[in-house]
Design an enzyme around this catalytic site. Structure first.
Site, PDB file in Angstrom:
ATOM      1  N   SER A  47      -1.631  -3.562   5.918  1.00 16.51           N
ATOM      2  CA  SER A  47      -2.227  -4.625   4.993  1.00 16.51           C
ATOM      3  C   SER A  47      -3.092  -5.316   5.871  1.00 16.51           C
ATOM      4  CB  SER A  47      -1.104  -5.456   5.068  1.00 16.51           C
ATOM      5  OG  SER A  47       0.149  -5.028   4.322  1.00 16.51           O
ATOM      6  N   HIS A  82       4.088   1.204   2.254  1.00 16.65           N
ATOM      7  CA  HIS A  82       5.238   0.550   1.799  1.00 16.65           C
ATOM      8  C   HIS A  82       5.882   1.373   0.568  1.00 16.65           C
ATOM      9  CE1 HIS A  82       2.858  -2.841   3.015  1.00 16.65           C
ATOM     10  NE2 HIS A  82       3.927  -3.046   3.392  1.00 16.65           N
ATOM     11  N   ASP A 116       5.543   0.793  12.572  1.00 15.79           N
ATOM     12  CA  ASP A 116       5.827  -0.297  13.658  1.00 15.79           C
ATOM     13  C   ASP A 116       7.061   0.372  14.375  1.00 15.79           C
ATOM     14  OD1 ASP A 116       4.163  -2.853  12.118  1.00 15.79           O
ATOM     15  OD2 ASP A 116       4.977  -1.639  10.545  1.00 15.79           O
ATOM     16  N   HIS A 157       0.923  -1.238   0.093  1.00 17.87           N
ATOM     17  CA  HIS A 157       0.046   0.029   0.030  1.00 17.87           C
ATOM     18  C   HIS A 157       0.893   1.204  -0.023  1.00 17.87           C
ATOM     19  CE1 HIS A 157       1.162   0.093   4.276  1.00 17.87           C
ATOM     20  NE2 HIS A 157       0.627  -1.003   4.540  1.00 17.87           N
TER      21      HIS A 157
HETATM   22  P1  AMP Z   1       5.025  -5.256   6.506  1.00 18.43           P
HETATM   23  O1  AMP Z   1       4.966  -5.537   4.953  1.00 18.43           O
HETATM   24  O2  AMP Z   1       3.622  -5.261   7.186  1.00 18.43           O
HETATM   25  O3  AMP Z   1       6.062  -6.034   6.964  1.00 18.43           O
HETATM   26  O4  AMP Z   1       5.710  -3.738   6.448  1.00 18.43           O
HETATM   27  C1  AMP Z   1       6.879  -3.664   5.865  1.00 18.43           C
HETATM   28  C2  AMP Z   1       7.467  -2.204   6.031  1.00 18.43           C
HETATM   29  O5  AMP Z   1       6.251  -1.353   5.695  1.00 18.43           O
HETATM   30  C3  AMP Z   1       7.728  -1.886   7.458  1.00 18.43           C
HETATM   31  O6  AMP Z   1       8.949  -1.221   7.733  1.00 18.43           O
HETATM   32  C4  AMP Z   1       6.481  -1.230   8.118  1.00 18.43           C
HETATM   33  O7  AMP Z   1       6.771  -0.557   9.229  1.00 18.43           O
HETATM   34  C5  AMP Z   1       6.085  -0.226   6.776  1.00 18.43           C
HETATM   35  N1  AMP Z   1       4.879   0.238   6.909  1.00 18.43           N
HETATM   36  C6  AMP Z   1       3.720  -0.568   7.095  1.00 18.43           C
HETATM   37  N2  AMP Z   1       2.787   0.509   7.208  1.00 18.43           N
HETATM   38  C7  AMP Z   1       3.220   1.619   7.005  1.00 18.43           C
HETATM   39  C8  AMP Z   1       2.662   2.771   6.810  1.00 18.43           C
HETATM   40  N3  AMP Z   1       1.193   3.222   7.111  1.00 18.43           N
HETATM   41  N4  AMP Z   1       3.400   3.992   6.944  1.00 18.43           N
HETATM   42  C9  AMP Z   1       4.812   3.765   6.575  1.00 18.43           C
HETATM   43  N5  AMP Z   1       5.346   2.733   6.689  1.00 18.43           N
HETATM   44  C10 AMP Z   1       4.665   1.533   6.617  1.00 18.43           C
END
Ligand code: AMP
Length: 292
Positions: free
Chosen positions: A190, A41, A154, A38
């Site tokens: 997600s 990312h 996170d 999204h």
């Molecule tokens: P994930 O796919 O959930 O493991 O997230 C991958 C990366 O995207 C991690 O570094 C998350 O902190 C970052 N991330 C997820 N959601 C957001 C958001 N809304 N804003 C900024 N970074 C995000």
């Protein structure tokens, strides 16, 4: 729509790309993700493109960071759509290894970070940060990246990775990227895909409650009272359970009762099938401005 991103699934192929780049003196950035991409990312990818000559986006749904099998099974997997979303942002490689590449049968190592991984999500998701630290270490070794980009969304994870990288002398710079939100304040995630339309209407209450705690801290109110009120507010809005709302020192994640330096207000709560997390900064008045 076709994409020009090279998809790589083996460590040997990945190293082939990286070795060539490094030979040419190019800097390498990595954006670790679990896919279902999204705009949050994509903000990390943009930051990486600005900063580094070459950018690797990794896509791996890491079983070791899920403490429940049903949560792992339900996690969205949308690789083709992810590739299409990434295309306009121009990363060089999408590294999407198989489970067997990441964790062969003989795999027996766990990276465990103390201190910052305790409490908050660490208390509610046993083993979660060990799984994160282990996979991120592997991704750092595999990609040999110079700079790695993680979301402040996170926040505890970001601090765990900073601590680990420093403690293990891993030669990678960690860059934190501010949380990307919907217009109503909901942090993009997600897991928002799990929300029904009615739950989606309720979801911004988590961010609103955390912001109210931050405002109260700036006015000099104590954390314990503010967080207790926030938990009530989140439950009252329609969340079914609140794992925690806490105020921590921004860098160490040490619990604090009064705002003295930069702090973070962090929360996690259940809405239907989704466990939502969020956090906001709080700065003492004198230090406020410019960093928010
Ligand atoms: P994930 O796919 O959930 O493991 O997230 C991958 C990366 O995207 C991690 O570094 C998350 O902190 C970052 N991330 C997820 N959601 C957001 C958001 N809304 N804003 C900024 N970074 C995000």
């Amino acid at each position: 729509m076709s994409s020009s991103i090279v998809t790589v699934r083996t460590i040997a192929d990945l190293r082939g790309h990286v070795t060539g780049w490094k030979r040419d003196g190019e800097s390498v950035g990595v954006v670790p993700t679990m896919g279902a991409l999204h705009a949050g990312h994509l903000a990390l990818v943009e930051a990486a493109k600005q900063r580094c000559d070459r950018v690797i986006v990794t896509l791996f749904v890491n079983p070791k960071q899920f403490e429940r099998a049903d949560d792992l099974a339900a996690y969205p997997r949308t690789e083709e759509a992810d590739r299409q979303q990434l295309a306009p942002y121009g990363p060089d490689v999408l590294y999407a290894p198989t489970g067997e590449t990441m964790y062969p049968q003989s795999f027996a190592t766990t990276i465990s970070v103390g201190g910052v991984s305790e409490g908050l999500c660490g208390a509610h998701r046993p083993g979660h940060f060990d799984g994160v630290a282990t996979v991120v270490t592997k991704l750092f070794m595999q990609t040999q990246a110079d700079v790695a980009f993680f979301g402040e969304k996170d926040y505890q994870q970001l601090q765990v990775i900073r601590r680990m990288t420093s403690d293990l002398d891993i030669p990678v710079e960690i860059v934190g990227v501010p949380t990307v939100r919907e217009a109503d304040g909901l942090a993009l995630s997600s897991r928002n895909a799990y929300l029904t339309a009615a739950e989606r209407g309720v979801a911004p209450a988590l961010n609103r409650a955390l912001c109210r705690v931050a405002e109260g801290l700036v006015e000099g109110q104590p954390a314990s009272k503010l967080t207790a009120d926030a938990i009530e507010e989140i439950r009252g809005a329609g969340f079914r359970d609140v794992d925690y709302v806490e105020v921590r020192e921004a860098g160490t994640l040490r619990p604090i009762e009064r705002l003295e330096g930069e702090a973070r207000v962090l929360g996690a709560a259940w809405l239907g099938k989704a466990r939502l997390i969020d956090n906001v900064p709080a700065f003492p008045r004198a230090a406020a401005g410019g960093n928010g």
